[in-house]
Motif scaffolding. Structure first.
Motif, PDB file in Angstrom:
ATOM      1  N   VAL A 151       0.838  -1.196   0.000  1.00  0.00           N
ATOM      2  CA  VAL A 151       0.000   0.000   0.000  1.00  0.00           C
ATOM      3  C   VAL A 151       0.874   1.248   0.000  1.00  0.00           C
ATOM      4  O   VAL A 151       2.061   1.206   0.313  1.00  0.00           O
ATOM      5  N   SER A 152       0.253   2.380  -0.353  1.00  0.00           N
ATOM      6  CA  SER A 152       0.938   3.663  -0.265  1.00  0.00           C
ATOM      7  C   SER A 152       1.011   4.088   1.195  1.00  0.00           C
ATOM      8  O   SER A 152       0.423   3.454   2.084  1.00  0.00           O
ATOM      9  N   LEU A 153       1.717   5.165   1.478  1.00  0.00           N
ATOM     10  CA  LEU A 153       1.860   5.627   2.859  1.00  0.00           C
ATOM     11  C   LEU A 153       0.521   6.006   3.478  1.00  0.00           C
ATOM     12  O   LEU A 153       0.356   5.947   4.699  1.00  0.00           O
ATOM     13  N   ASP A 154      -0.454   6.395   2.643  1.00  0.00           N
ATOM     14  CA  ASP A 154      -1.775   6.736   3.180  1.00  0.00           C
ATOM     15  C   ASP A 154      -2.716   5.535   3.254  1.00  0.00           C
ATOM     16  O   ASP A 154      -3.891   5.672   3.594  1.00  0.00           O
ATOM     17  N   GLY A 155      -2.197   4.342   2.920  1.00  0.00           N
ATOM     18  CA  GLY A 155      -2.979   3.122   3.058  1.00  0.00           C
ATOM     19  C   GLY A 155      -3.720   2.676   1.821  1.00  0.00           C
ATOM     20  O   GLY A 155      -4.463   1.686   1.869  1.00  0.00           O
ATOM     21  N   THR A 156      -3.537   3.346   0.682  1.00  0.00           N
ATOM     22  CA  THR A 156      -4.196   2.951  -0.557  1.00  0.00           C
ATOM     23  C   THR A 156      -3.528   1.713  -1.137  1.00  0.00           C
ATOM     24  O   THR A 156      -2.319   1.693  -1.362  1.00  0.00           O
ATOM     25  N   GLU A 157      -4.324   0.662  -1.372  1.00  0.00           N
ATOM     26  CA  GLU A 157      -3.755  -0.577  -1.889  1.00  0.00           C
ATOM     27  C   GLU A 157      -3.265  -0.398  -3.322  1.00  0.00           C
ATOM     28  O   GLU A 157      -3.949   0.203  -4.141  1.00  0.00           O
ATOM     29  N   LEU A 158      -2.094  -0.931  -3.618  1.00  0.00           N
ATOM     30  CA  LEU A 158      -1.453  -0.781  -4.915  1.00  0.00           C
ATOM     31  C   LEU A 158      -1.588  -2.063  -5.740  1.00  0.00           C
ATOM     32  O   LEU A 158      -1.710  -3.166  -5.201  1.00  0.00           O
ATOM     33  N   ASP A 159      -1.539  -1.911  -7.033  1.00  0.00           N
ATOM     34  CA  ASP A 159      -1.710  -3.022  -7.960  1.00  0.00           C
ATOM     35  C   ASP A 159      -0.445  -3.859  -8.036  1.00  0.00           C
ATOM     36  O   ASP A 159       0.617  -3.357  -8.406  1.00  0.00           O
ATOM     37  N   ILE A 160      -0.553  -5.118  -7.662  1.00  0.00           N
ATOM     38  CA  ILE A 160       0.568  -6.036  -7.871  1.00  0.00           C
ATOM     39  C   ILE A 160       0.129  -7.258  -8.686  1.00  0.00           C
ATOM     40  O   ILE A 160       0.698  -8.325  -8.609  1.00  0.00           O
ATOM     41  N   GLU A 184       3.781  -3.108 -16.457  1.00  0.00           N
ATOM     42  CA  GLU A 184       5.058  -2.759 -15.837  1.00  0.00           C
ATOM     43  C   GLU A 184       4.900  -2.255 -14.409  1.00  0.00           C
ATOM     44  O   GLU A 184       5.672  -2.621 -13.513  1.00  0.00           O
ATOM     45  N   HIS A 185       3.878  -1.402 -14.167  1.00  0.00           N
ATOM     46  CA  HIS A 185       3.737  -0.851 -12.823  1.00  0.00           C
ATOM     47  C   HIS A 185       3.394  -1.943 -11.818  1.00  0.00           C
ATOM     48  O   HIS A 185       3.890  -1.933 -10.677  1.00  0.00           O
ATOM     49  N   ALA A 186       2.558  -2.916 -12.222  1.00  0.00           N
ATOM     50  CA  ALA A 186       2.189  -4.005 -11.320  1.00  0.00           C
ATOM     51  C   ALA A 186       3.386  -4.915 -11.055  1.00  0.00           C
ATOM     52  O   ALA A 186       3.604  -5.363  -9.923  1.00  0.00           O
ATOM     53  N   ARG A 187       4.159  -5.176 -12.096  1.00  0.00           N
ATOM     54  CA  ARG A 187       5.359  -6.003 -11.924  1.00  0.00           C
ATOM     55  C   ARG A 187       6.366  -5.319 -11.005  1.00  0.00           C
ATOM     56  O   ARG A 187       6.957  -5.952 -10.120  1.00  0.00           O
ATOM     57  N   ASP A 188       6.552  -4.018 -11.175  1.00  0.00           N
ATOM     58  CA  ASP A 188       7.478  -3.281 -10.312  1.00  0.00           C
ATOM     59  C   ASP A 188       7.014  -3.309  -8.858  1.00  0.00           C
ATOM     60  O   ASP A 188       7.822  -3.475  -7.933  1.00  0.00           O
ATOM     61  N   ASN A 189       5.709  -3.146  -8.641  1.00  0.00           N
ATOM     62  CA  ASN A 189       5.178  -3.202  -7.280  1.00  0.00           C
ATOM     63  C   ASN A 189       5.376  -4.583  -6.666  1.00  0.00           C
ATOM     64  O   ASN A 189       5.745  -4.719  -5.491  1.00  0.00           O
ATOM     65  N   MET A 191       7.679  -6.782  -7.426  1.00  0.00           N
ATOM     66  CA  MET A 191       9.088  -7.002  -7.137  1.00  0.00           C
ATOM     67  C   MET A 191       9.548  -6.207  -5.910  1.00  0.00           C
ATOM     68  O   MET A 191      10.426  -6.647  -5.166  1.00  0.00           O
ATOM     69  N   LEU A 192       8.951  -5.043  -5.690  1.00  0.00           N
ATOM     70  CA  LEU A 192       9.275  -4.265  -4.494  1.00  0.00           C
ATOM     71  C   LEU A 192       8.816  -5.006  -3.244  1.00  0.00           C
ATOM     72  O   LEU A 192       9.543  -5.064  -2.242  1.00  0.00           O
ATOM     73  N   LEU A 193       7.621  -5.576  -3.293  1.00  0.00           N
ATOM     74  CA  LEU A 193       7.130  -6.351  -2.166  1.00  0.00           C
ATOM     75  C   LEU A 193       8.039  -7.546  -1.899  1.00  0.00           C
ATOM     76  O   LEU A 193       8.386  -7.834  -0.746  1.00  0.00           O
ATOM     77  N   LEU A 194       8.439  -8.236  -2.945  1.00  0.00           N
ATOM     78  CA  LEU A 194       9.338  -9.376  -2.800  1.00  0.00           C
ATOM     79  C   LEU A 194      10.664  -8.944  -2.174  1.00  0.00           C
ATOM     80  O   LEU A 194      11.177  -9.593  -1.261  1.00  0.00           O
ATOM     81  N   ALA A 195      11.219  -7.823  -2.650  1.00  0.00           N
ATOM     82  CA  ALA A 195      12.495  -7.342  -2.116  1.00  0.00           C
ATOM     83  C   ALA A 195      12.378  -7.004  -0.637  1.00  0.00           C
ATOM     84  O   ALA A 195      13.281  -7.306   0.153  1.00  0.00           O
ATOM     85  N   ALA A 196      11.271  -6.381  -0.256  1.00  0.00           N
ATOM     86  CA  ALA A 196      11.074  -6.005   1.142  1.00  0.00           C
ATOM     87  C   ALA A 196      10.976  -7.240   2.037  1.00  0.00           C
ATOM     88  O   ALA A 196      11.613  -7.308   3.099  1.00  0.00           O
ATOM     89  N   MET A 197      10.187  -8.207   1.628  1.00  0.00           N
ATOM     90  CA  MET A 197      10.015  -9.395   2.453  1.00  0.00           C
ATOM     91  C   MET A 197      11.295 -10.226   2.481  1.00  0.00           C
ATOM     92  O   MET A 197      11.655 -10.784   3.533  1.00  0.00           O
TER      93      MET A 197
END
Length: 241
Positions: A151-160, A184-189, A191-197
């Protein structure tokens, strides 16, 4: 985190060749992993205001927000990683009672049996285990797994590229390792989640890109360890709530 569970954390970016396979929770190699439960209790993330808790799995006992105590720091590592990049985690589900897991698994088995009447029981178990873990090895029922969204900092769920807890229309589209068909935007999101976890030591599941675990049989197999430190907890709410 206890020393016993810390021993189970995978070395960063050190995954065996099996990590490139589509390994179901019902895979005999997962079931064969030895369990040596370290005895960590479950704690509720409801009591920790550092995390955003999703309400879609809320229950009367609130067990959905419980996790092994040694994994809270590992989840916080992932959360901090995302905050530094303008994103956050939203925790959807952690612990799941075995009775509930068994119900989910039986429902999936029945659905697949209707679709594939010629399949044997073993074939149905293998297929069902791709998206619903058999209750005897279920990582959620061990308290060692989390389902999360980005999600974004304000809690909006992002497309993955998925709706959580859905069965994919095409093989691989839920997987981190086969996300080429995503925008591309969903793939980037994703991959960011994967990197964080991964930064927090969490092991991803091949078939569900919202699902991560530590200390379980599946995580042990995927990180070349010979035992798991979290076994199935039968009825935690009577002891911990």
């Amino acid at each position: 985190m206890s020393e016993s569970s810390r021993l189970f954390l995978p070395a960063a970016h050190c995954m065996p060749e099996i990590a490139g396979e589509g390994v179901a929770m019902s895979d005999p190699r997962v079931i064969a992993v030895r369990v040596a439960d370290c005895g960590e209790p479950l704690v509720s993330l409801r009591d920790d205001d550092r995390f955003l808790i999703d309400e879609r799995k809320a229950s009367a006992t609130e067990t959905f927000a419980m996790i092994r105590s040694g994994l809270v720091d590992q989840l916080w590592m992932a959360e901090k990683y995302l905050r530094e990049r303008g994103r956050r985690l939203r925790v959807v589900e952690c612990y799941r009672p075995p009775t509930q897991q068994s119900q989910y698994f039986q429902e999936e088995m029945s659905r697949l049996a209707a679709e594939h009447p010629d399949m044997t029981s073993n074939q149905l178990i293998e297929l069902a285990g791709r998206y619903v873990s058999p209750p005897w090895v279920a990582p959620h029922s061990c308290g060692g797994a989390v389902d999360v969204t980005l999600v974004s900092l304000d809690g909006t769920e992002l497309d993955i590229g998925y709706r959580i807890n859905t069965t994919p229309r095409r093989p691989g589209e839920m997987s981190f390792l086969d996300a080429r068909a995503l925008p591309e935007h969903a793939r980037d999101n994703r991959m960011l989640l994967l990197a964080a976890m991964n930064h927090g030591g969490w092991v991803p599941h091949w078939y569900e890109s919202w699902h991560f675990e530590i200390g379980t049989r599946f995580a042990a197999l995927m990180t070349d360890l010979d035992k798991s430190v979290y076994g199935v907890i039968s009825d935690p709410h009577t002891e911990y709530l």
